[in-house]
Design a protein around this motif. Structure first.
Motif, short mmCIF file in Angstrom:
data_model
loop_
_atom_site.label_atom_id
_atom_site.label_comp_id
_atom_site.label_asym_id
_atom_site.label_seq_id
_atom_site.Cartn_x
_atom_site.Cartn_y
_atom_site.Cartn_z
N TRP A 281 0.84 -1.20 0.00
CA TRP A 281 0.00 0.00 0.00
C TRP A 281 0.88 1.25 0.00
N VAL A 282 0.42 2.29 -0.65
CA VAL A 282 1.08 3.60 -0.69
C VAL A 282 0.25 4.55 0.16
N VAL A 283 0.89 5.19 1.11
CA VAL A 283 0.19 6.08 2.04
C VAL A 283 0.91 7.42 2.09
N GLY A 284 0.15 8.49 1.98
CA GLY A 284 0.72 9.83 2.06
C GLY A 284 0.36 10.50 3.37
N ALA A 285 1.28 11.28 3.92
CA ALA A 285 1.05 12.00 5.18
C ALA A 285 1.96 13.23 5.22
N PRO A 286 1.57 14.26 5.99
CA PRO A 286 2.35 15.51 6.02
C PRO A 286 3.50 15.46 7.02
N ILE A 287 4.23 14.35 7.03
CA ILE A 287 5.31 14.17 8.00
C ILE A 287 6.52 13.55 7.30
N VAL A 288 7.67 13.85 7.84
CA VAL A 288 8.93 13.33 7.29
C VAL A 288 9.60 12.46 8.36
N PRO A 289 10.13 11.30 8.01
CA PRO A 289 10.88 10.51 9.00
C PRO A 289 12.14 11.26 9.43
N PRO A 290 12.31 11.56 10.71
CA PRO A 290 13.50 12.30 11.14
C PRO A 290 14.81 11.61 10.74
N GLY A 291 14.77 10.26 10.64
CA GLY A 291 16.00 9.53 10.36
C GLY A 291 16.60 9.82 9.00
#
Length: 735
Positions: free
Chosen positions: A607-617
């Motif tokens: 599945w492809v999921v979009g969200a307004p967040i970036v992985p800090p790593g």
């Protein structure tokens, strides 16, 4: 003592003023036997007003009727004197309010003694057929052998028909923040012993946490929260929570009696202060008691000299002795402490102006205890880390604090949660709300206050609507839901293994506004590229979801966009897996999270999921932030933590720029400054349109692999180029 003050009254030698109000003066008096008393004297012109003497007589009678070791006793009174007076025992200890302000909240054992004693005093008040009506920290004194309830100046009969009330039926009586809803709304017929129990709950919560349970700020805001909001009991010992919740019930009939409270909080009567109070408070009582013993000889009225005093002075001794906490001079529950020009110094020196610490506040409105608490708590952590980072900097012209308002994700609480923050003049900006609909409910409060509101997770389109005049101070660090869906449609068109001809769009009306925005945005993205989608809608609760999905697969869809929440996405993933569907499967912000991964299991793969967040790593700029989060909380940052950190850093930067000449910036000017600013944060770069919405994409794309969200890249900001040419490059946030 002032020139007009008497040196003696009714057998009491008057040593100094303890307080003064519009109705009269409270003196510290002493008998020939050395017994100290607080002597309340009413001004003669007040005494001649209609009904005043009858009111004063009721106060005397009320105080005399209350017999309890934890209520200050009446030593003498004369309501018929030319200047009516009332004397009560003097307690050389601080008020509860003074002690909390100076030394912080009380520990658990002290709370139980305090609660048990005040409850016993209130039980005696109610047994005498009275209602105190002003139970607050300033009306509880801390003595060596337990607390004392004082001030019956506005007490009245528990039966409103039994005697004439001391105030009009439309007048609010008591202290905002420590009164019951029925008092806040001046529902005279509902005011009774249960009103004192509500105030008792407020008092005990304050003693446990150091803050009133309904916050601080403007009186109308306090009144509103008292009637409509739930109390803030964070930090109250677990053993007291059930009792306090019962006391703070909105319905008077649901509250326990004072007698029942006394039975539940029963403790041995403390022998000394050391048996029940923390050491710092014990020292305060000891110091004040010692100064009482050191009182100088009694002189007649002391006429103030023109020159400043060169020694401690009698009045200063009296002030430090705790005299400003015994009786309210006006009978209305308000204390005016005697203040010398030297600010309370006892060394005879004249200090300069007291130092002024500039400390302003960042407000947080979030769901901290409801269904979205993971997101809300993550944002609170980000705010606190950012504030700590700011305060640790050198040569800062001011420091920041954090004030949190929990809306529990409940739309009906949104406005009240906002007013907790907007009513505080020290709040310069808000991070949040964390939820779409609590944010929308809060808009009237924020629009009225015009202070900046920076949200990192609320993508509801109507949060910013200049046409309707809404959300003019909102600055959104995340993409609106409809644009997020548009960018995900572009991603599907660019990354699908084969050209799309019939993508399916399913709208789950469980969250109708969110799902509608996603369907509209995705539909525009597909149609703009010449691809006709196949849309379907299911009712709230995703009724008939599996059947509709089967029909969509039978109709030949070659991609699937889920416009709905995580529970229906779990069902969709399992159903499509059973149906053998192999096309691209896409979902948005409200599906991203552990609930989808756990619920769908193996069916979530791909599945492809979009969200307004970036992985800090994946951000080297976030390395120090990640390390700080691990050190502080023992875990890696959760989604939305870094974005909230960026929001605070951006706001603090604008406050610094606006800070000129040592004056606090006008918070209503900050939204305009933020909308014009560009900012390089640890999670990305930010820029804004005139309406406060984010420029660029702001939607990061993940795919599920091995039961985890694997980051891919920013979603594209434009549809793919025609077949045979390279696809669009990813657009950085804020570009």
């Amino acid at each position: 003592m002032l020139p007009a003050d008497p040196s003696a009254l009714a057998g009491y030698r008057l040593l100094g003023r303890l307080g003064a109000g519009g109705m009269g003066v409270v003196y510290l008096g002493r008998t020939d036997a050395g017994e100290l008393a607080a002597v309340k004297v009413t001004l003669a012109d007040r005494a001649e007003r209609p009904d005043f003497r009858s009111r004063f007589r009721r106060e005397v009678e009320a105080a005399r009727r209350v017999v309890s070791p934890f209520a200050v006793p009446v030593l003498g009174a004369d309501p018929d004197a030319p200047e009516p007076w009332l004397a009560t025992a003097f307690v050389p200890g601080p008020s509860l309010g003074e002690a909390i302000a100076e030394h912080g909240p009380l520990p658990g054992p002290s709370l139980r003694v305090l609660g048990g004693a005040v409850a016993r005093a209130l039980a005696a008040v109610h047994a005498a057929g009275l209602v105190h009506r002003d139970v607050k920290p300033g009306n509880v004194l801390l003595a060596v052998d337990g607390p004392r309830l004082i001030d019956f100046g506005i007490a009245r009969s528990a039966d409103p028909d039994g005697e004439t009330a001391l105030t009009g039926t439309d007048m609010v009586v008591g202290t905002p923040g420590f009164l019951a809803p029925e008092q806040a709304e001046a529902r005279t017929g509902d005011i009774g012993p249960a009103s004192d129990v509500f105030a008792f709950g407020c008092l005990l919560a304050y003693a446990a946490t150091g803050r009133p349970p309904f916050g601080t700020g403007a009186v109308d805001a306090l009144m509103y929260r008292t009637v409509h909001a739930e109390p803030d009991l964070a930090g109250v010992p677990a053993g007291l929570l059930p009792l306090l919740r019962e006391c703070l019930a909105k319905d008077p009939a649901a509250r326990p009696t004072a007698e029942a409270l006394a039975a539940r909080l029963v403790v041995d009567t403390p022998g000394t202060a050391a048996d029940w109070l923390p050491a710092p408070v014990v020292r305060t009582i000891a110091e004040r008691s010692a100064r009482m013993l050191a009182l100088p000889d009694i002189d007649p009225t002391n006429i103030p000299a023109a020159a400043p005093p060169t020694g401690p002075g009698r009045r200063r001794f009296l002030l430090l002795a705790g005299g400003a906490g015994v009786l309210a001079a006006g009978g209305g529950g308000t204390w005016l402490a005697l203040r010398d020009g030297d600010g309370g110094r006892t060394d005879g020196k004249q200090p300069g102006p007291p130092p002024k610490t500039r400390k302003w506040t960042i407000g947080v409105q979030a769901d901290l205890s409801g269904p979205g608490k993971d997101i809300g708590q993550a944002q609170e952590r980000g705010v606190r880390l950012a504030v700590e980072a700011f305060n640790s900097g050198k040569d800062k012209p001011f420091t920041l604090d954090v004030k949190v308002s929990d809306d529990r994700g409940d739309q009906s609480r949104g406005a009240a949660a906002a007013r907790v923050l907007t009513s505080d003049p020290d709040v310069l900006g808000i991070i949040g709300p964390s939820h779409d609909y609590t944010g929308y409910a809060a808009l009237p409060a924020y629009d009225e206050a015009r202070l900046p509101v920076l949200t990192v997770s609320a993508g509801y389109n109507l949060l910013t609507n200049p046409v309707l005049g809404q959300g003019l101070s909102v600055v959104r660090l995340c993409t609106q839901h409809n644009y997020a869906a548009l960018y995900l449609a572009y991603h599907a068109l660019a990354k699908s293994p084969r050209p799309l001809t019939r993508p399916g769009l399913l709208q789950d009306r469980t969250d109708d506004n969110y799902s509608w925005q996603y369907v509209v945005g995705a539909s525009i993205g597909f149609k703009g590229s010449g691809v006709l989608p196949h849309p379907r809608v299911v009712p709230a609760g995703a009724k008939r979801l599996e059947r509709v999905l089967g029909e969509m697969v039978d109709a030949g869809i070659d991609a699937y966009v889920h416009a709905g929440l995580a529970p229906s996405a779990v069902r969709a993933a399992r159903t499509l897996d059973k149906l053998g569907f192999t096309g691209m499967r896409i979902a948005g912000q409200h599906v991203y999270g552990d609930e989808f991964l756990r619920g769908a299991g193996a069916a979530a793969e791909g599945w492809v999921v979009g969200a307004p967040i970036v992985p800090p790593g994946i951000r080297k700029q976030a390395a120090a932030f990640t390390a700080a989060h691990r050190a502080r909380y023992g875990t890696d940052p959760a989604p939305y933590t870094g974005e909230a950190y960026d929001a605070v850093a951006m706001l603090a930067g604008q406050v610094e720029k606006a800070f000129k000449g040592g004056r606090r910036p006008d918070r209503t000017t900050l939204p305009g400054l933020l909308k014009k600013a560009t900012f390089k944060g640890i999670m990305g770069d930010y820029g804004f349109k005139e309406d406060g919405n984010l420029t660029g994409v702001g939607t990061y794309v993940y795919t599920v692999r091995n039961g985890r969200y694997e980051p891919l890249d920013w979603a594209p900001s434009a549809p793919p180029k025609p077949a045979g040419t390279p696809g669009p490059s990813s657009s950085p946030q804020g570009s």
